[in-house]
Design a protein around this motif. Structure first.
Motif, PDB file in Angstrom:
ATOM      1  N   ASN A 244       0.840  -1.197   0.000  1.00 36.45           N
ATOM      2  CA  ASN A 244       0.000   0.000   0.000  1.00 36.45           C
ATOM      3  C   ASN A 244       0.873   1.245   0.000  1.00 36.45           C
ATOM      4  O   ASN A 244       2.087   1.168  -0.204  1.00 36.45           O
ATOM      5  N   ALA A 245       0.275   2.397   0.211  1.00 37.71           N
ATOM      6  CA  ALA A 245       1.000   3.658   0.322  1.00 37.71           C
ATOM      7  C   ALA A 245       0.636   4.297   1.647  1.00 37.71           C
ATOM      8  O   ALA A 245      -0.478   4.114   2.148  1.00 37.71           O
ATOM      9  N   VAL A 246       1.561   5.033   2.224  1.00 38.41           N
ATOM     10  CA  VAL A 246       1.311   5.611   3.546  1.00 38.41           C
ATOM     11  C   VAL A 246       1.659   7.099   3.557  1.00 38.41           C
ATOM     12  O   VAL A 246       2.610   7.541   2.906  1.00 38.41           O
ATOM     13  N   HIS A 247       0.840   7.870   4.259  1.00 39.56           N
ATOM     14  CA  HIS A 247       1.081   9.290   4.525  1.00 39.56           C
ATOM     15  C   HIS A 247       1.261  10.143   3.270  1.00 39.56           C
ATOM     16  O   HIS A 247       1.736  11.270   3.364  1.00 39.56           O
ATOM     17  N   TYR A 248       0.884   9.612   2.127  1.00 40.52           N
ATOM     18  CA  TYR A 248       1.060  10.368   0.881  1.00 40.52           C
ATOM     19  C   TYR A 248       0.112  11.562   0.806  1.00 40.52           C
ATOM     20  O   TYR A 248       0.409  12.569   0.158  1.00 40.52           O
ATOM     21  N   GLY A 249      -1.061  11.448   1.443  1.00 37.47           N
ATOM     22  CA  GLY A 249      -2.068  12.488   1.304  1.00 37.47           C
ATOM     23  C   GLY A 249      -2.526  13.064   2.628  1.00 37.47           C
ATOM     24  O   GLY A 249      -3.639  13.593   2.717  1.00 37.47           O
TER      25      GLY A 249
ATOM     26  N   GLU B  35      -6.753  19.069   4.767  1.00 37.55           N
ATOM     27  CA  GLU B  35      -7.304  20.313   4.224  1.00 37.55           C
ATOM     28  C   GLU B  35      -8.755  20.116   3.782  1.00 37.55           C
ATOM     29  O   GLU B  35      -9.596  21.006   3.959  1.00 37.55           O
ATOM     30  N   HIS B  36      -9.045  18.941   3.217  1.00 34.86           N
ATOM     31  CA  HIS B  36     -10.415  18.678   2.775  1.00 34.86           C
ATOM     32  C   HIS B  36     -11.366  18.595   3.965  1.00 34.86           C
ATOM     33  O   HIS B  36     -12.501  19.087   3.892  1.00 34.86           O
ATOM     34  N   ALA B  37     -10.906  17.994   5.050  1.00 35.64           N
ATOM     35  CA  ALA B  37     -11.736  17.934   6.256  1.00 35.64           C
ATOM     36  C   ALA B  37     -12.059  19.339   6.754  1.00 35.64           C
ATOM     37  O   ALA B  37     -13.207  19.647   7.115  1.00 35.64           O
ATOM     38  N   ILE B  38     -11.055  20.199   6.753  1.00 36.15           N
ATOM     39  CA  ILE B  38     -11.277  21.584   7.168  1.00 36.15           C
ATOM     40  C   ILE B  38     -12.208  22.283   6.181  1.00 36.15           C
ATOM     41  O   ILE B  38     -13.091  23.062   6.578  1.00 36.15           O
ATOM     42  N   ALA B  39     -12.043  22.004   4.882  1.00 37.18           N
ATOM     43  CA  ALA B  39     -12.915  22.610   3.868  1.00 37.18           C
ATOM     44  C   ALA B  39     -14.370  22.209   4.079  1.00 37.18           C
ATOM     45  O   ALA B  39     -15.288  23.027   3.907  1.00 37.18           O
ATOM     46  N   LEU B  40     -14.605  20.956   4.458  1.00 40.60           N
ATOM     47  CA  LEU B  40     -15.971  20.506   4.740  1.00 40.60           C
ATOM     48  C   LEU B  40     -16.549  21.260   5.930  1.00 40.60           C
ATOM     49  O   LEU B  40     -17.736  21.613   5.944  1.00 40.60           O
TER      50      LEU B  40
ATOM     51  N   VAL C 258      -4.927  17.666  10.763  1.00 39.62           N
ATOM     52  CA  VAL C 258      -6.188  18.380  10.989  1.00 39.62           C
ATOM     53  C   VAL C 258      -6.104  19.189  12.276  1.00 39.62           C
ATOM     54  O   VAL C 258      -6.523  20.350  12.337  1.00 39.62           O
ATOM     55  N   SER C 259      -5.532  18.589  13.317  1.00 38.52           N
ATOM     56  CA  SER C 259      -5.422  19.269  14.605  1.00 38.52           C
ATOM     57  C   SER C 259      -4.578  20.528  14.494  1.00 38.52           C
ATOM     58  O   SER C 259      -4.914  21.577  15.057  1.00 38.52           O
ATOM     59  N   ARG C 260      -3.488  20.452  13.762  1.00 39.38           N
ATOM     60  CA  ARG C 260      -2.614  21.623  13.623  1.00 39.38           C
ATOM     61  C   ARG C 260      -3.304  22.730  12.839  1.00 39.38           C
ATOM     62  O   ARG C 260      -3.210  23.916  13.195  1.00 39.38           O
ATOM     63  N   LEU C 261      -3.982  22.360  11.755  1.00 35.10           N
ATOM     64  CA  LEU C 261      -4.713  23.358  10.979  1.00 35.10           C
ATOM     65  C   LEU C 261      -5.827  23.982  11.819  1.00 35.10           C
ATOM     66  O   LEU C 261      -6.037  25.199  11.796  1.00 35.10           O
ATOM     67  N   ALA C 262      -6.542  23.140  12.544  1.00 32.85           N
ATOM     68  CA  ALA C 262      -7.652  23.623  13.369  1.00 32.85           C
ATOM     69  C   ALA C 262      -7.157  24.537  14.479  1.00 32.85           C
ATOM     70  O   ALA C 262      -7.796  25.550  14.813  1.00 32.85           O
TER      71      ALA C 262
ATOM     72  N   VAL D  68     -12.748  12.477  -2.949  1.00 28.85           N
ATOM     73  CA  VAL D  68     -11.693  13.180  -3.687  1.00 28.85           C
ATOM     74  C   VAL D  68     -10.658  13.823  -2.775  1.00 28.85           C
ATOM     75  O   VAL D  68      -9.722  14.462  -3.267  1.00 28.85           O
ATOM     76  N   ALA D  69     -10.794  13.665  -1.460  1.00 26.94           N
ATOM     77  CA  ALA D  69      -9.884  14.354  -0.536  1.00 26.94           C
ATOM     78  C   ALA D  69      -8.427  13.989  -0.781  1.00 26.94           C
ATOM     79  O   ALA D  69      -7.526  14.799  -0.541  1.00 26.94           O
ATOM     80  N   TRP D  70      -8.174  12.792  -1.275  1.00 26.39           N
ATOM     81  CA  TRP D  70      -6.817  12.298  -1.476  1.00 26.39           C
ATOM     82  C   TRP D  70      -6.216  12.732  -2.813  1.00 26.39           C
ATOM     83  O   TRP D  70      -5.031  12.515  -3.065  1.00 26.39           O
ATOM     84  N   ARG D  71      -7.007  13.385  -3.662  1.00 25.01           N
ATOM     85  CA  ARG D  71      -6.586  13.572  -5.048  1.00 25.01           C
ATOM     86  C   ARG D  71      -5.986  14.947  -5.346  1.00 25.01           C
ATOM     87  O   ARG D  71      -6.221  15.524  -6.396  1.00 25.01           O
ATOM     88  N   SER D  72      -5.161  15.466  -4.461  1.00 23.64           N
ATOM     89  CA  SER D  72      -4.450  16.704  -4.761  1.00 23.64           C
ATOM     90  C   SER D  72      -3.256  16.394  -5.662  1.00 23.64           C
ATOM     91  O   SER D  72      -2.822  15.237  -5.772  1.00 23.64           O
TER      92      SER D  72
END
Length: 342
Positions: free
Chosen positions: A124-129, A135-140, A185-189, A310-314
């Motif tokens: 799998n992939a980790v921490h890529y997004g 940012e998407h969570a904050i946008a919501l 998210v916590s840091r942005l918030a 789409v939150a992961w698709r930056s």
């Protein structure tokens, strides 16, 4: 997955081949793709030089027969998000030895137990997004309080629609799960001015102190005290359905539930029943199933904001995702291991 409007303008051939004449080399297949990932994969094909041929199918299909046919000669499959059921894995087992998955939540797309039984390595992939999803969570949250998208759409339709808005600053944000995305998210918030209440199985005291965050003793405490609850748990056997009516009933009138993690964290039907009472709201980027059927009752709820996973698709997240998937495939072909999940 549905291509964004900007992607629809990209012209790509149906199939992209690399070293197709090297029949002595194993084959790596990307059975389906989206344009933004296809171009990034194409730019990294030289990393397979001398190791493998590569075949990228640039369209999208959910047809299991088509997928099985496309993977029939592959040694390594690079998945950009198709569903790999036990039945599909059984059809390709014996030839396909490794599947690299384009994300962290492979459990939602690949039958991992079947892969283990059939001897198929899953990476799998980790921490890529982490930042993109955060940012998407904050946008919501902002869409719920400031209604930018809604008001833009209404203004384009005509008239001058007035509306009251709400500020986020000073409210209490409850974080369920303080992994990579939860921390971001916590840091942005914190920067916005939200008060933080965090529940995590293994709370990091230093991290909480840096954010001036309060540690909740239980998950129920977060649901009962927070103005906004944001979910950031990984999906596994321990967390599937971990949130049910008991937790959602604790949410106070006017509270907001945000889910950019996995829909399966919530007991099936529980969110629909709670939202139908009309006294709380939700904003989600994930559903079960995906895509969400057009007639799903969730689409009718005025107190629900939905974006189509789409939150992961930056741009930066996609580049990091492709880099990790290519590295996993290359390392497997070399006899090594990178980001091996199964």
């Amino acid at each position: 997955m549905i291509a964004a409007a900007s992607e629809c303008r990209v012209s790509l051939p149906p199939v992209i081949e690399y070293d197709a004449d090297r029949a002595d080399l194993p084959l790596v297949v990307v059975p389906v793709s989206i344009p933004s990932m296809t171009t990034l994969l194409r730019d990294r094909l030289d990393e397979f030089a001398g190791l493998a041929r590569v075949r990228i199918h640039t369209d999208w299909t959910d047809d299991e027969d088509v997928l099985a046919a496309r993977m029939s000669d592959a040694t390594v499959v690079m998945s950009t998000g198709f569903r790999a059921s036990a039945r599909l894995l059984e059809r390709i087992a014996g030839r396909v030895r490794c599947i690299t998955f384009c994300g962290t939540g492979a459990v939602s797309f690949i039958d991992l137990e079947a892969a283990r039984r059939l001897g198929i390595t899953i990476c799998n992939a980790v921490h890529y997004g982490d930042n993109a999803v955060a940012e998407h969570a904050i946008a919501l949250m902002f869409e719920h309080t400031h209604r930018v998208g809604e008001l833009n759409a209404r203004t384009h339709q005509g008239g001058w629609p007035g509306a009251d808005i709400t500020e986020l600053s000073g409210r209490t944000l409850g974080i369920i799960g303080l992994g990579g995305i939860g921390r971001r998210v916590s840091r942005l918030a914190h920067g916005i001015g939200l008060r933080l209440l965090v529940w995590d199985r293994h709370p990091d005291a230093a991290e909480l102190a840096a954010l001036n965050a309060e540690s909740a003793a239980t998950m129920d405490e977060v649901f009962s005290r927070a103005d906004i609850v944001s979910l950031h748990l990984a999906l596994n056997d321990a967390t599937r359905g971990i949130i049910g009516p008991a937790q959602l009933d604790l949410m106070r009138p006017g509270a907001l539930l945000v889910n950019t993690a996995r829909a399966e964290l919530i007991e099936p039907g529980a969110m629909l029943r709670r939202l139908s009472r009309g006294d709380i709201a939700a904003a989600i980027d994930v559903t079960a199933p995906e895509p969400l059927p057009d007639d799903d009752p969730l689409r009718t709820l005025p107190n629900l904001i939905i974006t189509p996973h789409v939150a992961w698709r930056s741009d930066r997240a996609l580049a990091a995702l492709v880099e990790q998937n290519v590295r996993s495939a290359v390392e497997f072909l070399k006899g090594g291991a990178y980001n091996v999940l199964v």
